[in-house]
Design a protein around this motif. Structure first.
Motif, short mmCIF file in Angstrom:
data_model
loop_
_atom_site.label_atom_id
_atom_site.label_comp_id
_atom_site.label_asym_id
_atom_site.label_seq_id
_atom_site.Cartn_x
_atom_site.Cartn_y
_atom_site.Cartn_z
N PRO A 1 0.81 -1.20 0.00
CA PRO A 1 0.00 0.00 0.00
C PRO A 1 0.86 1.27 0.00
CG PRO A 1 -0.72 -1.53 1.72
CD PRO A 1 0.57 -2.05 1.18
N GLY A 2 0.55 2.18 -0.93
CA GLY A 2 1.26 3.46 -0.95
C GLY A 2 2.57 3.46 -1.72
N ALA A 3 2.94 2.32 -2.30
CA ALA A 3 4.24 2.25 -3.00
C ALA A 3 4.18 2.91 -4.37
CB ALA A 3 4.68 0.79 -3.14
N GLY A 4 2.97 3.19 -4.85
CA GLY A 4 2.84 3.85 -6.16
C GLY A 4 2.45 2.89 -7.27
N LEU A 103 6.58 -7.27 -10.89
CA LEU A 103 7.32 -6.10 -10.41
C LEU A 103 7.01 -5.84 -8.94
CD1 LEU A 103 6.63 -3.79 -13.45
CD2 LEU A 103 8.91 -4.51 -12.72
N GLU A 104 8.07 -5.66 -8.16
CA GLU A 104 7.92 -5.25 -6.76
C GLU A 104 8.41 -3.82 -6.64
OE1 GLU A 104 10.88 -6.78 -4.07
OE2 GLU A 104 9.75 -6.20 -2.31
N LEU A 105 7.59 -2.94 -6.03
CA LEU A 105 8.05 -1.58 -5.73
C LEU A 105 8.42 -1.57 -4.25
CD1 LEU A 105 5.32 0.57 -7.55
CD2 LEU A 105 7.48 -0.30 -8.44
N ALA A 106 9.72 -1.56 -3.97
CA ALA A 106 10.18 -1.69 -2.59
C ALA A 106 10.31 -0.32 -1.93
CB ALA A 106 11.51 -2.43 -2.56
N LEU A 116 0.51 7.66 2.36
CA LEU A 116 -0.91 7.33 2.48
C LEU A 116 -1.67 8.42 3.23
CD1 LEU A 116 -0.59 3.50 3.21
CD2 LEU A 116 -1.50 4.54 1.13
N LEU A 117 -1.03 8.96 4.27
CA LEU A 117 -1.71 10.03 5.02
C LEU A 117 -1.82 11.29 4.18
CD1 LEU A 117 -0.20 9.46 8.59
CD2 LEU A 117 -2.48 8.83 7.75
N ASP A 118 -0.82 11.52 3.35
CA ASP A 118 -0.84 12.66 2.44
C ASP A 118 -1.97 12.48 1.42
OD1 ASP A 118 0.44 15.06 1.60
OD2 ASP A 118 1.09 13.96 -0.20
N ARG A 119 -2.10 11.25 0.90
CA ARG A 119 -3.16 10.95 -0.08
C ARG A 119 -4.54 11.13 0.56
NH1 ARG A 119 -3.11 5.20 -2.96
NH2 ARG A 119 -4.09 4.46 -1.06
N ALA A 120 -4.62 10.79 1.85
CA ALA A 120 -5.92 10.91 2.54
C ALA A 120 -6.43 12.34 2.47
CB ALA A 120 -5.76 10.47 3.99
N LYS A 121 -5.48 13.30 2.58
CA LYS A 121 -5.88 14.72 2.54
C LYS A 121 -6.39 15.09 1.15
CE LYS A 121 -2.30 16.14 5.71
NZ LYS A 121 -0.90 16.37 5.40
N LYS A 122 -5.74 14.51 0.10
CA LYS A 122 -6.08 14.90 -1.28
C LYS A 122 -7.26 14.12 -1.84
CE LYS A 122 -1.30 16.09 -2.19
NZ LYS A 122 -0.05 15.34 -2.38
N PRO A 166 8.73 9.42 -8.93
CA PRO A 166 7.94 8.60 -9.86
C PRO A 166 8.55 8.43 -11.26
CG PRO A 166 6.52 10.10 -8.65
CD PRO A 166 7.92 10.44 -8.25
N ASP A 167 9.15 9.50 -11.81
CA ASP A 167 9.73 9.37 -13.16
C ASP A 167 10.88 8.37 -13.18
OD1 ASP A 167 7.96 11.15 -14.17
OD2 ASP A 167 9.35 12.84 -14.30
N ALA A 168 11.70 8.40 -12.12
CA ALA A 168 12.85 7.49 -12.05
C ALA A 168 12.37 6.04 -11.88
CB ALA A 168 13.77 7.88 -10.90
N VAL A 169 11.30 5.87 -11.09
CA VAL A 169 10.72 4.52 -10.92
C VAL A 169 10.24 4.02 -12.29
CG1 VAL A 169 8.86 3.17 -9.85
CG2 VAL A 169 10.05 4.92 -8.52
#
Ligand code: ADP
Length: 183
Positions: A1-4, A103-106, A116-122, A166-169
């Motif tokens: 959760p929250g890894a993008g 794919l694993e986003l570590a 996740l808390l930041d996303r909660a606000k948006k 995100p762009d580098a990922v």
């Protein structure tokens, strides 16, 4: 959760021109539509627990039978349990398909909680509260993390540093996909 994974999956499916099957999105849509499956799934999702395999598998099986999925697809947030993986294997074998890569986003857990808390606000997702986030991590560690070793043993797992911007990922993901395609 929250890894993008949602963000990266959207970009990757646009690049690969294949459908994006997010079980989380599909379950949220089912909930919003008020169907029996959606309302039952909401009992679990809203508490940060994994939805029972049979409900999730029904959604995946229906989608994989749609014509646009015949040229492949990207599975986002699925499979999340060993049982789901076994069922996916059967669905793919019946359709003469196979998994190309996983794919694993570590990420560090602290950073995930912050995101996740930041996303909660948006976005105001009902499951982005501190208590429910804790349940989602527990579900990940207990039910989903064991799949990593399993995919590693099968030579399918590629790990990406999800702490990067995100762009580098995305660039790293594209490199991995290209190398698997040409390999
Ligand atoms: P996140 O990974 O950030 O929790 P998702 O949108 O992938 O976001 O999933 C949201 C919720 O939907 C999960 O907490 C879970 O309740 C449910 N869910 C999504 N995918 C699955 C799955 N494959 N198996 C069981 N439950 C799932």
């Amino acid at each position: 959760p929250g890894a993008g994974k949602g963000t990266q999956a959207t970009r990757l499916t646009q690049w690969l021109k294949v459908p994006h099957l997010s079980t989380g999105e599909a379950l949220r849509e089912a909930k919003a539509g008020g169907s029996r499956v959606g309302l039952e799934a909401a009992l679990y999702m809203d508490g940060g627990k994994l939805v029972p395999d049979d409900l999730v598998l029904q959604i995946v099986a229906d989608r994989l039978s749609e014509p646009e999925y015949q040229c492949g697809c990207l599975l986002d947030g699925f499979p999340r349990t060993l049982n789901q993986d076994e069922a996916l294997d059967k669905l793919l074998t019946q359709r003469s398909r196979r998994l190309d890569l996983v794919l694993e986003l570590a990420c560090d857990q602290q950073e995930l909680v912050r995101r996740l808390l930041d996303r909660a606000k948006k976005e105001g997702r009902v499951d982005d509260t501190p208590a429910i986030i804790t349940h989602r991590f527990e579900a990940f560690l207990q039910q989903t993390a064991p799949l990593l070793q399993y995919y590693r043993d099968r030579g399918l797992l590629h790990s990406v540093d999800g702490m990067q911007p995100p762009d580098a990922v995305f660039e790293e993901i594209c490199r991995i996909v290209d190398s698997v395609r040409s390999g």
